[in-house]
Design a protein around this motif. Sequence first.
Motif, PDB file in Angstrom:
ATOM      1  N   THR A 301       0.816  -1.211   0.000  1.00 10.42           N
ATOM      2  CA  THR A 301       0.000   0.000   0.000  1.00 10.42           C
ATOM      3  C   THR A 301       0.853   1.266   0.000  1.00 10.42           C
ATOM      4  O   THR A 301       0.572   2.215  -0.735  1.00 10.42           O
ATOM      5  N   HIS A 331      -8.950  -0.163   2.172  1.00  8.73           N
ATOM      6  CA  HIS A 331      -7.901   0.645   1.569  1.00  8.73           C
ATOM      7  C   HIS A 331      -8.150   2.126   1.827  1.00  8.73           C
ATOM      8  O   HIS A 331      -7.235   2.886   2.121  1.00  8.73           O
ATOM      9  N   ASP A 407      -5.372  -3.382  -7.477  1.00  2.87           N
ATOM     10  CA  ASP A 407      -4.973  -4.309  -6.428  1.00  2.87           C
ATOM     11  C   ASP A 407      -5.548  -5.689  -6.722  1.00  2.87           C
ATOM     12  O   ASP A 407      -6.646  -5.806  -7.225  1.00  2.87           O
TER      13      ASP A 407
END
Length: 708
Positions: A301, A331, A407
């Motif tokens: 991340t 996220h 992702d």
Amino acid sequence: MTGEITLRELAGLDVEILKGVGEKRKASLHDYGIDNVLELLSTYPRRWVDRTAEARVSDLVPGQEALVLVEVRKVAKIPMKGGRSMVTVSVGDGSGRVTAVFFNQPWRARQLTEGLQIAMFGKADMYRGALQMTNPIIDLIGDRTGRIVPIYPQSEKAGLSTWEIAGWIENALERCKVRGLLDPVPIAVCEKYELVDRTTALWNIHMPESIALKNDARRRLAFDELLRVQLVLVGRKRAFERDSRGIKHIVDNKLVDRFIAALPFGLTGAQRRVIDEISTDLAGPHPMHRLLQGDVGSGKTVVAVAAMLTAVQGQHQGAIMAPTEVLAEQHFAGIRQLVAELQVPDPQNLFGDRPLRVELLTGRVTGEKRRQVLNDLASGGVDIVVGTHALIQDGVEFNSLGVVVIDEQHRFGVEQRAALSQKGSTTSTSDVLVMTATPIPRTAAMTVYGDLDVSVLDELPPGRTPIVTKWAAGPILEQLMWVGIRDAVAHGQQAFVVCPLIEESDKIEVASAETIYAELQVGELQGLRLGLLHGRMSSADKEETMNKFRDRKLDVLVATTVIEVGVDVPNATVMAVLDADRFGIAQLHQLRGRVGRGSIASQCWLQTKDPEVSSPRVDALVESTDGFYLAEVDLELRGEGTLMNSMQKGASDLKLASLRRDRDLIDMAREAAFSIVDADPTMVNNSGLLDELDLLLTPEDAEFLFKN
Ligand code: ADP
Ligand code: MG
């Protein structure tokens, strides 16, 4: 026709032109999957029997396995009680005789006729003073001569014998002799990698004089298969670089530096290195197209945020797309926290700065809020947006989308990847970073993601206590597993119980999860606060349960694989996976990644019903927590078929090449593909090769091909 024979020409020749192929054989060959001469020639033997190296019957030793080449002498079918049958076949080779005994294979009496030459493999035994083999493996050799006998895959249904196939192949190769076969691979490439020419290779794969010659032939033909795949991938990569204009980002930016400086931890060496690799891409004129592989918890991340901030620094925007709403929300929360307090330059503001703005866009963001987010994305008021595939829907417009992060790649298709990067603008293509937590071996990455550059986060942040994984085999260890969970809860920690995977039916899986949940509540985990999470719950219910677990209002989360991806609760330190042998390695590794996220030592129990039977997958997980190592084991155990089928249609051409065994060939093929494409970007001077790509690869793969 004149000139050397091309594969396309062979593909255009019906098998009926071959000696001995009439209507009936043609139909059989069709059933076998062969309609034309090219398909025939690329049906390779599955084994080669070396006559000179095999045992003689007189050499057979009771109790030992051996292969003998023998002639069928006498066949008898003996009926047994209960409609079962036994076929005994007396065979010999001049040095002696041995009896093959087949139980419940009545068709053997039809297959093995007197005078037939066969290769027979099995364990010899003494029975009533005579040698015999029970249910040996039989390969029919027929009347083939030569030192090495090729054995083709056999099909009972098609009713073709391996010597018939061998005979037709020989006939076809003979008839190619006059004009010769075209070898489109540049001579320089063949010389550099010491590859035999294609004609020699085809003769020697089918009719080798020695095993060494067969090996050389296989090497060449496997190289050709891999070269074709690499030419497509490298061609696609180069075409993309050539045809799309990217944004030249300014990378010596203070925003990223400030972001890194404000983190509560220092970057790992791997994070530093990968951020550098990405910066180099971003500064360049071509759009980035990079795959970031990093094990669970390796800190992807932070890398993604650094990439997006590089865009933001230059007045562009960043977007990150996750496969599920839960993940997107996680996220969003995580990224907001990481960039809190960060100021970005604002040309409209006299003081030069304004707070960085991060927004969420999923199907659940509706009404006024949604309108506002969409508006501000279009105007540039939002710097970073986190979302699901909602991001690629029509009506979502960006002011200037600079960097796109995707992702968990395996859940998105190539098309979706492209759709998001096309949101950039009409004049430039967004830079794309694809992140995956499913490590795949390097060779596979080169073959499956060969059109992307690859970065690897191969270092975990310091301070993690490794997860101890144990195999809970049988009732006693299982009890220890439940004790482990109760113990963790007694210490204020939390646990996951993962219910058995039932692939056949979602419904049964949920039912079984509900049963387990109910049983645990009154059984092993009585008195603890349990929650249930499965895929058939509404998003709201799932969220409520997740929130309760995160807020420590639940001790144990009983769940199906819905928790596989991304759930981040550092206080959860124990995981029990029930019927772990039903899961794949990658899946177990993903699941296990849900624990070990904090500083407390974590355990993962892999329960299997049968304490006697170990599962190689469970063993691998117990042995290692290294995702890349596990990926290698996985490839080893499953073979590449599954991997390739799910990821790259164009690779269906791989008949001989193996991603496991041919690592050096893959490297060579990739290197050769770069040298060919870079010297001849449109392949005008390699029209023979281009034609083969067009012939052998699927339309999707051929489509991009070296268009001018
Ligand atoms: P991944 O997505 O690769 O599984 P994350 O990016 O979610 O991993 O990071 C996992 C955890 O590690 C997060 O809590 C994150 O803040 C933390 N983290 C990331 N990089 C570092 C680092 N260099 N040092 C310490 N902790 C880190
Ligand atoms: Mg992650």
